[in-house]
Design a protein around this motif. Structure first.
Motif, PDB file in Angstrom:
ATOM      1  N   LEU A 215     -17.427  -5.596 -65.311  1.00  0.00           N
ATOM      2  CA  LEU A 215     -16.935  -4.264 -65.646  1.00  0.00           C
ATOM      3  C   LEU A 215     -15.417  -4.247 -65.793  1.00  0.00           C
ATOM      4  CD1 LEU A 215     -19.082  -2.092 -63.176  1.00  0.00           C
ATOM      5  CD2 LEU A 215     -19.498  -2.497 -65.613  1.00  0.00           C
ATOM      6  N   VAL A 216     -14.937  -3.700 -66.912  1.00  0.00           N
ATOM      7  CA  VAL A 216     -13.506  -3.518 -67.129  1.00  0.00           C
ATOM      8  C   VAL A 216     -13.131  -2.097 -66.711  1.00  0.00           C
ATOM      9  CG1 VAL A 216     -11.640  -3.436 -68.833  1.00  0.00           C
ATOM     10  CG2 VAL A 216     -13.427  -5.197 -68.994  1.00  0.00           C
ATOM     11  N   HIS A 217     -12.090  -1.978 -65.900  1.00  0.00           N
ATOM     12  CA  HIS A 217     -11.635  -0.673 -65.419  1.00  0.00           C
ATOM     13  C   HIS A 217     -10.256  -0.362 -65.997  1.00  0.00           C
ATOM     14  CE1 HIS A 217     -14.835  -0.359 -62.332  1.00  0.00           C
ATOM     15  NE2 HIS A 217     -14.697  -1.674 -62.249  1.00  0.00           N
ATOM     16  N   TYR A 218     -10.028   0.927 -66.290  1.00  0.00           N
ATOM     17  CA  TYR A 218      -8.779   1.381 -66.883  1.00  0.00           C
ATOM     18  C   TYR A 218      -8.098   2.340 -65.912  1.00  0.00           C
ATOM     19  CZ  TYR A 218     -11.208  -0.344 -71.035  1.00  0.00           C
ATOM     20  OH  TYR A 218     -11.890  -1.129 -71.924  1.00  0.00           O
ATOM     21  N   SER A 219      -6.798   2.130 -65.700  1.00  0.00           N
ATOM     22  CA  SER A 219      -6.065   2.949 -64.730  1.00  0.00           C
ATOM     23  C   SER A 219      -4.647   3.201 -65.220  1.00  0.00           C
ATOM     24  CB  SER A 219      -6.011   2.255 -63.366  1.00  0.00           C
ATOM     25  OG  SER A 219      -7.294   1.878 -62.912  1.00  0.00           O
ATOM     26  N   TYR A 220      -4.029   4.228 -64.650  1.00  0.00           N
ATOM     27  CA  TYR A 220      -2.609   4.467 -64.908  1.00  0.00           C
ATOM     28  C   TYR A 220      -1.952   4.984 -63.637  1.00  0.00           C
ATOM     29  CZ  TYR A 220      -3.684   9.494 -65.264  1.00  0.00           C
ATOM     30  OH  TYR A 220      -4.099  10.779 -64.999  1.00  0.00           O
ATOM     31  N   VAL A 221      -0.632   4.835 -63.599  1.00  0.00           N
ATOM     32  CA  VAL A 221       0.170   5.311 -62.467  1.00  0.00           C
ATOM     33  C   VAL A 221       1.291   6.173 -63.021  1.00  0.00           C
ATOM     34  CG1 VAL A 221       1.658   4.670 -60.545  1.00  0.00           C
ATOM     35  CG2 VAL A 221      -0.334   3.257 -61.094  1.00  0.00           C
ATOM     36  N   ASP A 222       1.429   7.387 -62.506  1.00  0.00           N
ATOM     37  CA  ASP A 222       2.553   8.245 -62.879  1.00  0.00           C
ATOM     38  C   ASP A 222       3.783   7.776 -62.104  1.00  0.00           C
ATOM     39  OD1 ASP A 222       1.628  10.139 -64.808  1.00  0.00           O
ATOM     40  OD2 ASP A 222       0.394  11.050 -63.224  1.00  0.00           O
ATOM     41  N   LEU A 223       4.728   7.179 -62.811  1.00  0.00           N
ATOM     42  CA  LEU A 223       5.882   6.577 -62.146  1.00  0.00           C
ATOM     43  C   LEU A 223       6.839   7.618 -61.575  1.00  0.00           C
ATOM     44  CD1 LEU A 223       6.610   3.719 -64.708  1.00  0.00           C
ATOM     45  CD2 LEU A 223       5.363   3.569 -62.535  1.00  0.00           C
ATOM     46  N   GLY A 224       6.753   8.843 -62.069  1.00  0.00           N
ATOM     47  CA  GLY A 224       7.643   9.892 -61.584  1.00  0.00           C
ATOM     48  C   GLY A 224       7.183  10.537 -60.290  1.00  0.00           C
ATOM     49  N   GLU A 225       5.971  10.239 -59.858  1.00  0.00           N
ATOM     50  CA  GLU A 225       5.445  10.828 -58.624  1.00  0.00           C
ATOM     51  C   GLU A 225       6.078  10.166 -57.401  1.00  0.00           C
ATOM     52  OE1 GLU A 225       3.365  13.367 -58.306  1.00  0.00           O
ATOM     53  OE2 GLU A 225       3.203  13.627 -60.491  1.00  0.00           O
ATOM     54  N   LYS A 226       6.110  10.902 -56.303  1.00  0.00           N
ATOM     55  CA  LYS A 226       6.675  10.365 -55.071  1.00  0.00           C
ATOM     56  C   LYS A 226       5.829   9.219 -54.522  1.00  0.00           C
ATOM     57  CE  LYS A 226       9.040  14.590 -53.555  1.00  0.00           C
ATOM     58  NZ  LYS A 226       9.171  15.614 -52.478  1.00  0.00           N
ATOM     59  N   GLU A 227       4.523   9.338 -54.694  1.00  0.00           N
ATOM     60  CA  GLU A 227       3.612   8.296 -54.234  1.00  0.00           C
ATOM     61  C   GLU A 227       2.960   7.637 -55.442  1.00  0.00           C
ATOM     62  OE1 GLU A 227      -0.412   7.742 -51.466  1.00  0.00           O
ATOM     63  OE2 GLU A 227       0.524   9.710 -51.709  1.00  0.00           O
ATOM     64  N   TRP A 228       3.091   6.318 -55.535  1.00  0.00           N
ATOM     65  CA  TRP A 228       2.469   5.591 -56.639  1.00  0.00           C
ATOM     66  C   TRP A 228       0.991   5.401 -56.340  1.00  0.00           C
ATOM     67  CZ3 TRP A 228       7.032   1.984 -55.604  1.00  0.00           C
ATOM     68  CH2 TRP A 228       8.163   2.436 -56.299  1.00  0.00           C
ATOM     69  N   LYS A 229       0.154   6.021 -57.147  1.00  0.00           N
ATOM     70  CA  LYS A 229      -1.285   5.951 -56.925  1.00  0.00           C
ATOM     71  C   LYS A 229      -1.996   5.733 -58.243  1.00  0.00           C
ATOM     72  CE  LYS A 229      -5.088   8.525 -54.806  1.00  0.00           C
ATOM     73  NZ  LYS A 229      -5.488   9.778 -54.133  1.00  0.00           N
ATOM     74  N   ALA A 230      -2.866   4.739 -58.305  1.00  0.00           N
ATOM     75  CA  ALA A 230      -3.610   4.445 -59.515  1.00  0.00           C
ATOM     76  C   ALA A 230      -4.684   5.501 -59.753  1.00  0.00           C
ATOM     77  CB  ALA A 230      -4.253   3.062 -59.420  1.00  0.00           C
ATOM     78  N   VAL A 231      -4.749   5.988 -61.001  1.00  0.00           N
ATOM     79  CA  VAL A 231      -5.725   7.000 -61.409  1.00  0.00           C
ATOM     80  C   VAL A 231      -6.626   6.370 -62.473  1.00  0.00           C
ATOM     81  CG1 VAL A 231      -6.095   9.263 -62.431  1.00  0.00           C
ATOM     82  CG2 VAL A 231      -4.113   8.852 -60.937  1.00  0.00           C
ATOM     83  N   ALA A 232      -7.931   6.440 -62.269  1.00  0.00           N
ATOM     84  CA  ALA A 232      -8.880   5.872 -63.225  1.00  0.00           C
ATOM     85  C   ALA A 232      -9.045   6.809 -64.428  1.00  0.00           C
ATOM     86  CB  ALA A 232     -10.229   5.626 -62.550  1.00  0.00           C
ATOM     87  N   TYR A 233      -9.218   6.212 -65.613  1.00  0.00           N
ATOM     88  CA  TYR A 233      -9.537   7.002 -66.814  1.00  0.00           C
ATOM     89  C   TYR A 233     -10.531   6.219 -67.655  1.00  0.00           C
ATOM     90  CZ  TYR A 233      -6.546   4.058 -69.767  1.00  0.00           C
ATOM     91  OH  TYR A 233      -6.007   2.999 -70.457  1.00  0.00           O
ATOM     92  N   GLN A 234     -11.212   6.926 -68.571  1.00  0.00           N
ATOM     93  CA  GLN A 234     -12.263   6.308 -69.368  1.00  0.00           C
ATOM     94  C   GLN A 234     -11.978   6.454 -70.864  1.00  0.00           C
ATOM     95  OE1 GLN A 234     -14.656   4.531 -68.083  1.00  0.00           O
ATOM     96  NE2 GLN A 234     -14.206   5.027 -65.944  1.00  0.00           N
ATOM     97  N   PRO A 235     -11.370   5.443 -71.501  1.00  0.00           N
ATOM     98  CA  PRO A 235     -11.084   5.525 -72.937  1.00  0.00           C
ATOM     99  C   PRO A 235     -12.308   5.244 -73.807  1.00  0.00           C
ATOM    100  CG  PRO A 235     -10.343   3.432 -72.096  1.00  0.00           C
ATOM    101  CD  PRO A 235     -10.861   4.198 -70.906  1.00  0.00           C
ATOM    102  N   ILE A 236     -13.377   4.701 -73.229  1.00  0.00           N
ATOM    103  CA  ILE A 236     -14.582   4.399 -74.001  1.00  0.00           C
ATOM    104  C   ILE A 236     -15.812   4.926 -73.264  1.00  0.00           C
ATOM    105  CG2 ILE A 236     -13.668   2.366 -75.155  1.00  0.00           C
ATOM    106  CD1 ILE A 236     -15.032   0.641 -73.073  1.00  0.00           C
TER     107      ILE A 236
END
Length: 236
Positions: A215-236
């Motif tokens: 399984l391939v997982h897709y994530s992003y991190v908002d660099l401007g947030e105080k806490e760096w936390k990976a958020v999952a998203y589904q492009p497919i």
């Protein structure tokens, strides 16, 4: 004679195949990989490269690694010697690469050194997010590294699972972004959204390899947030 030659070739091919198919994860010991610390290699000798100052920052970065020794054989086959390499890293285009055991940071006007981590790791790259910093945002470094002995061979090296980390340019807030036991595929900074996107792969069938069945997982991190936390998203 021919029979023995063919047998030798067959053994060599089997050996190469076994080496090639060595799994990145050994699941009967995968739980221990998170808690057991590999013993230091008594034959390794730690050394630091000359410091790097990334343009636009106020910190010197000291790459720390091991002296590399290469065996050198002569054509006569009667004698051999070793070459020693004291270079452990390369720097270009705002990125430090190599096989580093740690990094130390030194602020402008200070002689004090701050260590990145007190845990055993193998850092393969440290990339400065220049485009993000050029917008007046915090100066950050993104790392690809191995932090667990996932194949349980007694050492942390490039044969283990690769993970994604981030820190400030001073080495502070050193934070893991990718989940344990998931192999990092790649990452990318999207400047317009101030996000760090990355892909990881999970060994869903638990065969110790990463292949098309996983399984391939897709994530992003908002660099401007105080806490760096990976958020999952589904492009497919």
């Amino acid at each position: 004679m021919k029979k023995y030659f063919l047998l030798a070739v067959a053994v060599l091919l089997v050996s190469c195949k076994e080496e090639k198919e060595k799994p990145k994860v050994t699941y009967d010991s995968a739980a221990k990989a998170k808690t057991e610390t590999p013993k230091p290699d008594s034959s390794s000798v730690a050394i630091a490269d000359l410091p790097v100052q990334i343009t636009g920052t106020d910190y010197l970065i000291h790459p720390i690694g091991d002296i590399r020794i290469y065996d050198k054989k002569y054509d006569s086959g009667s004698s051999a010697s070793s070459d020693v390499s004291y270079r452990i890293s390369n720097y270009s285009e705002f990125e430090i690469t190599g096989y580093l055991r740690n990094m130390k940071f030194q602020a402008k006007g200070s002689d004090s050194l701050t260590v990145l981590t007190d845990k055993p790791v193998l850092i393969q790259s440290a990339s400065y997010l220049k485009a993000f910093a050029d917008k007046g945002k915090p100066q950050l470094l993104v790392y690809t590294l191995s932090d667990m002995d996932t194949n349980k061979d007694g050492k942390i090296d490039a044969a283990d699972i690769k993970s994604l980390y981030i820190s400030t340019v001073s080495g502070e807030r050193f934070t893991k972004l990718s989940p344990d036991m998931w192999e990092l595929i790649d990452w990318r900074l999207v400047e317009q959204r101030d996000r760090l996107y990355f892909r990881t792969i999970e060994d869903a069938n638990k065969n110790g390899e990463f292949d098309k069945e996983d399984l391939v997982h897709y994530s992003y991190v908002d660099l401007g947030e105080k806490e760096w936390k990976a958020v999952a998203y589904q492009p497919i």
